[in-house]
Scaffold this active site. Structure first.
Site, PDB file in Angstrom:
ATOM      1  N   ASP A  46       0.845  -1.195   0.000  1.00 40.29           N
ATOM      2  CA  ASP A  46       0.000   0.000   0.000  1.00 40.29           C
ATOM      3  C   ASP A  46       0.876   1.239   0.000  1.00 40.29           C
ATOM      4  O   ASP A  46       1.861   1.311   0.722  1.00 40.29           O
ATOM      5  CB  ASP A  46      -0.963   0.031   1.198  1.00 40.29           C
ATOM      6  CG  ASP A  46      -0.285  -0.055   2.530  1.00 40.29           C
ATOM      7  OD1 ASP A  46       0.905  -0.420   2.574  1.00 40.29           O
ATOM      8  OD2 ASP A  46      -0.926   0.242   3.550  1.00 40.29           O
TER       9      ASP A  46
ATOM     10  N   MET B 133       4.850  11.797   9.025  1.00 39.47           N
ATOM     11  CA  MET B 133       3.414  12.005   8.751  1.00 39.47           C
ATOM     12  C   MET B 133       2.905  13.236   9.481  1.00 39.47           C
ATOM     13  O   MET B 133       1.845  13.199  10.111  1.00 39.47           O
ATOM     14  CB  MET B 133       2.617  10.758   9.184  1.00 39.47           C
ATOM     15  CG  MET B 133       3.041   9.507   8.440  1.00 39.47           C
ATOM     16  SD  MET B 133       2.302   7.979   9.139  1.00 39.47           S
ATOM     17  CE  MET B 133       3.455   7.576  10.468  1.00 39.47           C
TER      18      MET B 133
ATOM     19  N   LYS C  71      -5.997  -0.142  -3.744  1.00 41.33           N
ATOM     20  CA  LYS C  71      -6.925  -0.430  -4.843  1.00 41.33           C
ATOM     21  C   LYS C  71      -8.117  -1.268  -4.421  1.00 41.33           C
ATOM     22  O   LYS C  71      -9.218  -1.093  -4.921  1.00 41.33           O
ATOM     23  CB  LYS C  71      -6.165  -1.116  -5.991  1.00 41.33           C
ATOM     24  CG  LYS C  71      -5.334  -0.127  -6.785  1.00 41.33           C
ATOM     25  CD  LYS C  71      -4.726  -0.759  -8.004  1.00 41.33           C
ATOM     26  CE  LYS C  71      -3.772   0.213  -8.696  1.00 41.33           C
ATOM     27  NZ  LYS C  71      -2.909  -0.470  -9.671  1.00 41.33           N
TER      28      LYS C  71
END
Lengths: 247, 247
Positions: free
Chosen positions: A34, A169, A55
């Site tokens: 991912d 992040m 996906k």
């Protein structure tokens, strides 16, 4: 029952993956990925069975519980399952949680450490996380984690440590985190580097101080993913950087 | 004038070296090594010119200044100089200092990040440095650094951060460091892991609490090199460890 390898693919440069990770990619019966950067994806043989979590889930990312379940399911179907992650599985990569679920289900697993973006992305822009006389500690935190109350950080301690601080992040919460650091007494002129999309063709460095980095990042339209470095080691960059095209 | 690559060789497992480091080892005209574990040395082709800093200097290790000078000298003689280091060059690996000297002499250099032992050695004994709900920060320090007054650590802040603490090169100062942590209020029952000679056939884990780890390490005759992990993530190991021969 198969074995699951929780594999760190490193900071995005396909050459910064380990020999072991590369071997496992080739040996895997199935690979779960991912948000891997394109460069790393090119290491996967074209005929390999790949499940791209992004996906499957469409616009909504598969939840961590969903990923955990999927890993257990795959281990029942395949001998060698490779769960390929960016960076290192145990540096805010949820590797521990996935390992715990596998263990609880009696599934054999192995963690293969990777080069964490926290170290390599700054290095790629001439920022060493430690430097004699300038920084005697490195602390890595994540911008995401901080939203959860039960894991609230001691900002006072972070500031008083006076070492290098790396936030993974952390673009979304940049303003909030900077406010916390300033509010707990970190010097307003502390150098800050925000490195966007490390090891991709779009890699970009934006620098400033704790005082102005929020405005600078806004003006420069910085987007995730990014690695944020806060501390005097950011200034060492001026001493180390070479005259190249890129930087 | 040649180019010097400051290359991290990872935590000791030859398979945990990066593809790039491995390529550079093969392409190098000369390789400068010191204290590399045997496994990593086996990656170096037998006909390669290798300078072992430990061996040059005999019993007395070549000083950092000596190493810096040697790197500059070698860059004048060879096209591709590889300085191979354990772990990562920028995580207490003196990579910044070497880069600064090279830059000052106008020598082109490149840092190739490696998997730091701080992360991978604990992982090899089922200790994740971060774990949701248990640790929201990782701080890496070195036991050596602390002897220098100008880089004294803020132990109070380290304790109050309540994250995972990793000490590299910390066996010699273990008693002193543990005393500092206890003296600044860290819980005496905080779990501690000392992992000796990670990724070698002699790799060994010794665990205890902040209260008893000094005695345990003495009883077990723990020697450097070791990676020390202090914090509740050490307890996660009981949840993750598999029944294998090794651990």
């Amino acid at each position: 029952m198969g074995k699951v390898y929780l594999v760190g693919s490193g900071p995005g440069d396909p050459e910064l993956i380990s020999l072991k990770a590369y071997r496992l990619i080739k040996e895997a019966d199935v690979i779960l990925v991912d948000n891997l950067v394109l460069g790393v994806k090119t290491l996967i043989p074209v005929d390999k069975e790949v499940i791209d979590i992004g996906k499957i889930a469409g616009k909504h990312k598969l939840s961590q519980d969903g990923i955990n379940e999927l890993l257990v399911e795959l281990s029942a179907k395949y001998d060698t399952v490779v769960r390929l992650k960016g960076g290192d599985p145990y540096i805010f990569g949820r590797g521990g949680e996935e390992a715990a679920v596998l263990k609880a289900h009696g599934v054999e697993f192995e963690v293969v450490s990777g080069i964490t973006s926290a170290v390599a992305v700054p290095a790629s822009f001439y920022i060493p996380l430690t430097f004699r006389g300038i920084s005697s500690s490195v602390t890595i935190i994540t911008g995401h984690e901080m939203e959860e109350k039960d894991e609230s950080l001691n900002w006072d301690a972070l500031v008083n440590l006076k070492g290098t601080l790396v936030i993974l992040m952390g673009v979304g919460n940049l303003a909030k985190n900077v406010e916390s650091l300033l509010g707990h007494g970190m010097r307003a002129d502390t150098p800050v580097a925000v490195i966007e999309k490390g090891f991709t063709v779009d890699a970009r460095l934006v620098t400033g101080t704790l005082q102005n980095i929020v405005d600078v990042a806004k003006d420069e339209n910085v987007k995730p993913p990014a690695v944020i470095v806060i501390g005097d080691v950011v200034g060492v960059r001026e001493q180390l950087k070479l005259l190249t095209n890129r930087v």
